[in-house]
Design a protein around this motif. Structure first.
Motif, short mmCIF file in Angstrom:
data_model
loop_
_atom_site.label_atom_id
_atom_site.label_comp_id
_atom_site.label_asym_id
_atom_site.label_seq_id
_atom_site.Cartn_x
_atom_site.Cartn_y
_atom_site.Cartn_z
N CYS A 3 -43.19 -42.74 -104.22
CA CYS A 3 -42.36 -41.54 -104.40
C CYS A 3 -42.81 -40.41 -103.47
O CYS A 3 -41.98 -39.70 -102.91
N PRO A 61 -42.14 -40.45 -98.87
CA PRO A 61 -40.96 -39.85 -98.24
C PRO A 61 -40.91 -38.33 -98.40
O PRO A 61 -40.47 -37.62 -97.49
N LYS A 67 -35.74 -39.47 -95.61
CA LYS A 67 -34.71 -39.66 -96.63
C LYS A 67 -35.13 -40.70 -97.64
O LYS A 67 -34.93 -40.56 -98.84
N GLU A 68 -35.69 -41.79 -97.14
CA GLU A 68 -36.06 -42.90 -98.02
C GLU A 68 -37.12 -43.75 -97.34
O GLU A 68 -37.46 -43.53 -96.18
N LEU A 70 -36.47 -50.90 -99.42
CA LEU A 70 -36.63 -51.05 -100.87
C LEU A 70 -36.87 -52.51 -101.25
O LEU A 70 -37.48 -52.80 -102.27
N THR A 86 -41.94 -46.76 -92.35
CA THR A 86 -41.29 -45.53 -92.80
C THR A 86 -41.73 -44.34 -91.94
O THR A 86 -40.89 -43.55 -91.49
#
Length: 128
Positions: free
Chosen positions: A14, A17, A23-24, A28, A108
């Motif tokens: 959590c 990002p 954004k994400e 996932l 990421t």
């Protein structure tokens, strides 16, 4: 491993990002893989510890007809060997899950987009 690690992983998933203004996460699906691989590793680890503890306790309680211990300490350690292998496999799976998480974070953070940057608004035309 089960409670503290999984809660910590969720918190880090959590926070990353948010802290790096993305954004994400990169994937996932990798988060799901991490969850299931780590869960299977934890189950193997815990089950092997539980069963080996019961086996070792029963071996320590076994006495011969003369009142001596039926199994020596070395025999109980030898009986634990398969469970140590299973625990190592479970720990290895847990480590693989953490490596999946690290790869997901790397991808990421390597992405160039920043979600937290304010969007440029078009300048207002002067009134006539």
């Amino acid at each position: 491993l089960g409670w503290v690690a999984m809660i910590s992983f969720g918190a880090v998933y959590c926070l990353v990002p948010w802290l790096w203004k993305r954004k994400e996460l990169y994937s996932l699906r990798l988060v799901e893989w991490h969850f299931w691989v780590s869960t299977i590793g934890i189950l193997l680890y815990i089950t092997a510890m539980w069963v080996s503890g019961i086996l070792q306790g029963l071996m320590w309680r076994a006495y011969t007809a003369n009142g001596f211990l039926e199994y020596s300490f070395i025999e109980t350690v030898e009986a634990m060997h398969p469970f140590y292998v299973i625990r190592a496999a479970g720990g290895g799976l847990f480590l693989v899950g953490a490596l999946i998480m690290a790869f997901n974070f790397y991808k990421t953070l390597a992405s160039p987009e920043e979600a937290g940057a304010p969007e440029a608004k078009p300048a207002l035309a002067p009134a006539e």
